[in-house]
Write a protein that holds these residues in place. Structure first.
Motif, PDB file in Angstrom:
ATOM      1  N   GLU A  24       0.911  -1.232  -0.015  1.00  0.00           N
ATOM      2  CA  GLU A  24      -0.028  -0.090   0.091  1.00  0.00           C
ATOM      3  C   GLU A  24       0.858   1.202   0.064  1.00  0.00           C
ATOM      4  O   GLU A  24       0.643   2.180  -0.662  1.00  0.00           O
ATOM      5  N   ALA A  27       2.641   1.881  -3.465  1.00  0.00           N
ATOM      6  CA  ALA A  27       1.825   2.233  -4.253  1.00  0.00           C
ATOM      7  C   ALA A  27       1.110   3.780  -4.198  1.00  0.00           C
ATOM      8  O   ALA A  27       1.079   4.390  -5.538  1.00  0.00           O
ATOM      9  N   GLU A  28       1.441   4.348  -3.224  1.00  0.00           N
ATOM     10  CA  GLU A  28       0.990   5.685  -2.933  1.00  0.00           C
ATOM     11  C   GLU A  28       2.159   6.555  -2.699  1.00  0.00           C
ATOM     12  O   GLU A  28       1.906   7.754  -2.870  1.00  0.00           O
ATOM     13  N   SER A  29       3.317   6.166  -2.886  1.00  0.00           N
ATOM     14  CA  SER A  29       4.484   6.963  -2.433  1.00  0.00           C
ATOM     15  C   SER A  29       5.544   6.782  -3.389  1.00  0.00           C
ATOM     16  O   SER A  29       5.556   5.846  -4.124  1.00  0.00           O
ATOM     17  N   ARG A 107      -2.406  -2.494  -7.146  1.00  0.00           N
ATOM     18  CA  ARG A 107      -1.963  -1.104  -7.790  1.00  0.00           C
ATOM     19  C   ARG A 107      -0.358  -0.953  -7.583  1.00  0.00           C
ATOM     20  O   ARG A 107       0.240  -0.288  -8.561  1.00  0.00           O
ATOM     21  N   SER A 112       4.060   0.813  -9.469  1.00  0.00           N
ATOM     22  CA  SER A 112       5.510   0.739  -8.865  1.00  0.00           C
ATOM     23  C   SER A 112       6.437  -0.406  -8.919  1.00  0.00           C
ATOM     24  O   SER A 112       7.397  -0.316  -8.351  1.00  0.00           O
ATOM     25  N   THR A 171      -4.921   4.622 -12.589  1.00  0.00           N
ATOM     26  CA  THR A 171      -4.262   6.293 -12.288  1.00  0.00           C
ATOM     27  C   THR A 171      -5.310   7.087 -12.700  1.00  0.00           C
ATOM     28  O   THR A 171      -4.919   8.556 -12.488  1.00  0.00           O
TER      29      THR A 171
END
Length: 201
Positions: A24, A27-29, A107, A112, A171
């Motif tokens: 997680e 995927a977000e950073s 994701r 990533s 995205t």
């Protein structure tokens, strides 16, 4: 006669929590910036507890990407199986879009994974090879009169379309925002079918 000592209550492993949290976060950073300390904080654990389960951040990521790989291959197999049962090639794209939306870790895998590490790259590379091999079998069912090289080229084209569509969906890029989710899926499935059965000129 003495009674045997009581064993401590079973506590489930936190490995799954660690892996899910790591995926997680990346995927977000910025993936390279995610540290063991970040994972520990997000998982409400200490870095020492993370290291109890994993020797390194790399070990966490490899396990996570391998687990996601299994679900991705299952989606591929489901789509190819449907084609072999008589459905159109577009259902492969539909199965993989469903996987990308609903599978934990998808994701991170899609957005990533590339360039994260050589081991993770290895997982992605083997999955692409697997996808092309399976898609080639689906193309053989859909168009049995082609040459072997043509099956392979169409399988690669199908994979390229699906990878681009999944990234677009995750995205919410301009292509995806311009269509409802169901319309986007329909268009991708239609494009997949047109790769295998091009419309007559």
């Amino acid at each position: 006669m003495s009674t045997p000592p009581r064993r401590p209550a079973h506590r489930p492993s936190r490995r799954a929590v660690i892996v899910r949290t790591a995926l997680e976060l990346i995927a977000e950073s910025q993936a390279d910036a995610v540290t063991i300390a970040d994972i520990a904080a997000a998982a409400d654990m200490t870095p020492a507890a993370i290291y109890y389960h994993y020797a390194s951040r790399e070990a966490i990521l490899i396990e996570g990407f391998q687990e996601v790989s299994k679900t991705y291959r299952a989606a591929i197999d489901a789509g190819v199986g449907r084609v072999q049962a008589g459905e159109s090639v577009g259902v492969i794209a539909g199965e993989i879009l469903t996987w990308a939306k609903s599978s934990p870790g998808a994701r991170a895998y899609v957005l990533s994974g590339s360039g994260l590490s050589s081991a993770v790259e290895g997982v992605l590379r083997h999955d692409r090879i697997y996808a092309v091999e399976q898609f080639r079998e689906a193309v053989k069912v859909a168009r049995s009169s082609l040459k072997p090289a043509e099956y392979a080229v169409l399988a690669v084209a199908l994979l390229s379309l699906i990878e681009a569509a999944v990234a677009s969906m995750l995205t919410l890029d301009r292509a995806r925002k311009g269509l409802s989710e169901s319309r986007f899926r329909q268009e991708v499935e239609s494009l997949a079918e047109s790769i295998i059965h091009p419309p007559a000129a």
